[in-house]
Design an enzyme around this catalytic site. Sequence first.
Site, PDB file in Angstrom:
ATOM      1  CG  ASP A   1      -7.249   3.617  -1.006  1.00  0.00           C
ATOM      2  OD1 ASP A   1      -7.880   2.556  -0.947  1.00  0.00           O
ATOM      3  OD2 ASP A   1      -7.194   4.399  -0.030  1.00  0.00           O
TER       4      ASP A   1
ATOM      5  CE  LYS B   1      -4.367   1.272   0.133  1.00  0.00           C
ATOM      6  NZ  LYS B   1      -5.551   0.623  -0.440  1.00  0.00           N
TER       7      LYS B   1
HETATM    8  P1  NDP Z   1     -12.776   8.062  -3.156  1.00  0.00           P
HETATM    9  O1  NDP Z   1     -11.718   9.051  -2.892  1.00  0.00           O
HETATM   10  O2  NDP Z   1     -13.268   7.851  -4.535  1.00  0.00           O
HETATM   11  O3  NDP Z   1     -14.049   8.360  -2.249  1.00  0.00           O
HETATM   12  C1  NDP Z   1     -13.963   8.412  -0.848  1.00  0.00           C
HETATM   13  C2  NDP Z   1     -15.308   8.841  -0.317  1.00  0.00           C
HETATM   14  O4  NDP Z   1     -15.284   8.748   1.104  1.00  0.00           O
HETATM   15  C3  NDP Z   1     -15.628  10.286  -0.640  1.00  0.00           C
HETATM   16  O5  NDP Z   1     -17.015  10.449  -0.686  1.00  0.00           O
HETATM   17  C4  NDP Z   1     -15.023  11.016   0.567  1.00  0.00           C
HETATM   18  O6  NDP Z   1     -15.606  12.296   0.799  1.00  0.00           O
HETATM   19  C5  NDP Z   1     -15.350  10.063   1.688  1.00  0.00           C
HETATM   20  N1  NDP Z   1     -14.331  10.184   2.742  1.00  0.00           N
HETATM   21  C6  NDP Z   1     -12.987  10.070   2.599  1.00  0.00           C
HETATM   22  N2  NDP Z   1     -12.366  10.271   3.770  1.00  0.00           N
HETATM   23  C7  NDP Z   1     -13.330  10.505   4.663  1.00  0.00           C
HETATM   24  C8  NDP Z   1     -13.333  10.783   6.041  1.00  0.00           C
HETATM   25  N3  NDP Z   1     -12.182  10.858   6.738  1.00  0.00           N
HETATM   26  N4  NDP Z   1     -14.527  10.953   6.656  1.00  0.00           N
HETATM   27  C9  NDP Z   1     -15.674  10.866   5.941  1.00  0.00           C
HETATM   28  N5  NDP Z   1     -15.742  10.617   4.627  1.00  0.00           N
HETATM   29  C10 NDP Z   1     -14.590  10.438   4.011  1.00  0.00           C
HETATM   30  O7  NDP Z   1     -12.225   6.683  -2.539  1.00  0.00           O
HETATM   31  P2  NDP Z   1     -12.726   5.209  -2.817  1.00  0.00           P
HETATM   32  O8  NDP Z   1     -14.178   5.187  -3.069  1.00  0.00           O
HETATM   33  O9  NDP Z   1     -11.795   4.610  -3.780  1.00  0.00           O
HETATM   34  O10 NDP Z   1     -12.397   4.520  -1.404  1.00  0.00           O
HETATM   35  C11 NDP Z   1     -13.342   4.448  -0.348  1.00  0.00           C
HETATM   36  C12 NDP Z   1     -12.959   3.337   0.606  1.00  0.00           C
HETATM   37  O11 NDP Z   1     -12.932   2.091  -0.100  1.00  0.00           O
HETATM   38  C13 NDP Z   1     -11.575   3.463   1.251  1.00  0.00           C
HETATM   39  O12 NDP Z   1     -11.610   2.901   2.543  1.00  0.00           O
HETATM   40  C14 NDP Z   1     -10.705   2.586   0.349  1.00  0.00           C
HETATM   41  O13 NDP Z   1      -9.533   2.135   1.018  1.00  0.00           O
HETATM   42  C15 NDP Z   1     -11.663   1.464   0.065  1.00  0.00           C
HETATM   43  N6  NDP Z   1     -11.347   0.654  -1.116  1.00  0.00           N
HETATM   44  C16 NDP Z   1     -11.236   1.214  -2.346  1.00  0.00           C
HETATM   45  C17 NDP Z   1     -10.963   0.437  -3.441  1.00  0.00           C
HETATM   46  C18 NDP Z   1     -10.949   0.981  -4.825  1.00  0.00           C
HETATM   47  O14 NDP Z   1     -10.861   0.176  -5.758  1.00  0.00           O
HETATM   48  N7  NDP Z   1     -11.051   2.276  -5.037  1.00  0.00           N
HETATM   49  C19 NDP Z   1     -10.693  -1.010  -3.302  1.00  0.00           C
HETATM   50  C20 NDP Z   1     -10.920  -1.519  -1.964  1.00  0.00           C
HETATM   51  C21 NDP Z   1     -11.204  -0.690  -0.923  1.00  0.00           C
HETATM   52  P3  NDP Z   1     -14.910  13.606   0.187  1.00  0.00           P
HETATM   53  O15 NDP Z   1     -15.254  13.620  -1.255  1.00  0.00           O
HETATM   54  O16 NDP Z   1     -15.509  14.701   0.979  1.00  0.00           O
HETATM   55  O17 NDP Z   1     -13.443  13.448   0.460  1.00  0.00           O
END
Ligand code: NDP
Length: 446
Positions: free
Chosen positions: A167, A127
């Site tokens: 991510d 990671k």
């Molecule tokens: P994105 O950056 O596309 O989206 C993240 C979302 O979560 C946004 O809506 C963001 O809001 C919100 N968010 C981020 N940080 C916080 C926080 N501290 N408190 C509240 N809301 C928060 O990321 P992903 O969708 O790719 O990832 C989301 C989760 O899924 C993570 O845990 C990631 O590790 C996991 N994941 C992702 C994968 C992938 O393929 N992308 C694979 C496996 C797991 P805002 O827009 O306001 O920042």
Amino acid sequence: MKNQYLNDVLETVKKRNAGEPEFIQAVTEVLETLEPVVEKRPDLVEAGVIDRLVEPERQIIFRVPWVDDSGKVQVNRGFRVQYNSAIGPYKGGIRLHPSVYIGIIKFLGFEQVFKNSLTTLPMGGGKGGSDFDPKGKSDGEIMRFCQSFMTELCKHIGADCDVPAGDIGTGAREIGYMFGQYKRLRNEFTGVLTGKGLTYGGSLTRTEATGYGLCYFTKEMLAANGKSFEGQKVVVSGSGNVAIYATEKATEMGAKVIAMSDSNGYIHDENGIDLAAVKQLKEVERKRIKEYVKDHPTATYTEGCKGIWTIPCDIALPCATQNEIDGESAAILAKNGCFAVSEGANMPSTPEAIEVYFANNMLYGPAKAANAGGVATSGLEMSQNSQRLSWTFEEVDAKLHSIMKEIFKSCDEAAKQYGMEGNYMAGANIAGFLKVAEAMKAQGCV
Ligand code: NDP
């Protein structure tokens, strides 16, 4: 834990990684579920597999200097943790978020080892990331940051060594800039990153994979317990890559998604969320989710993230970030009749929340298994790159679907085999662990 050996390992982890609560939390959860394995498999203890697994193979920390639009030099910190390569090259995403520090990257790398093992594909765990905040930055600033980040990272990665992906904060735009810089520096066009654009080696379905995979896994878990998505009210946190495609697939499977969020607050509409509008706001315009209510009079917006779990629902799909559901939120979900929680985000439930799920006989789909569809499809992207081929959307989606079914089956069977039927968290940890552990034992003390 009753097992003295595991307690000793955990004590060492706590001492060695003081100040990294997320890493300690992730390790504790896994060690607690490995108790029956340790009793049945003294050979793995003898080979020191667990002592080695709690220590990453390599941790790289570097300076990322870049120039902002006003000409000022900015400095961020970059990380890559090459956690475990027992079953394949290191593989795992890059997180760009101001909260990133070594403890977050280590917890994500540790989880990734088990997740990648569950996919059945030959991928080790890694990671990376940076404390850079992409929010509010211009395209030019994002590009200069990504180029500087890759200028150092390219010395440590490669298609057969370590293959990063997206991510939080790293989507198609960032992967594109990083790939371009890698190609320029190394003068080679290889599958060194996944999540690439379709015109330069990306795989169809990769964008949708984590969210779709989450629903495929959840569908299996529901079916094994006589339930389905049909007619259920679903709350999805986040509105990023995972949340958007989980919402799309859950809706396609007959559920109604009634709430979504971002890091500022959440929207709620009992008539169902208009996903096209969310996609336009978040994917195209990169705006805040509160803008949604301007054109949707039946929807409400509430500031703050935690309140989303007070909305009565049948199924909760946390898809934002770690520790977003605490014990108190879990108790409210349970009281309101929520019967299943399935994790799109990594480690979104605190240990107290997980206790509440089990105490209330809720179905619990742990992240390692439930969100493995993203990395599984990255593995399929690597295969296509190696073969210089591209498969159709339907082909990749069908492979993703069957991988998620297999993952559920392994978790279910491992849980049964070790006397914890229905505990898919234990099942995921045990099944993921055993494959890596056998490989580590076979390769000797390295
Ligand atoms: P994105 O950056 O596309 O989206 C993240 C979302 O979560 C946004 O809506 C963001 O809001 C919100 N968010 C981020 N940080 C916080 C926080 N501290 N408190 C509240 N809301 C928060 O990321 P992903 O969708 O790719 O990832 C989301 C989760 O899924 C993570 O845990 C990631 O590790 C996991 N994941 C992702 C994968 C992938 O393929 N992308 C694979 C496996 C797991 P805002 O827009 O306001 O920042």
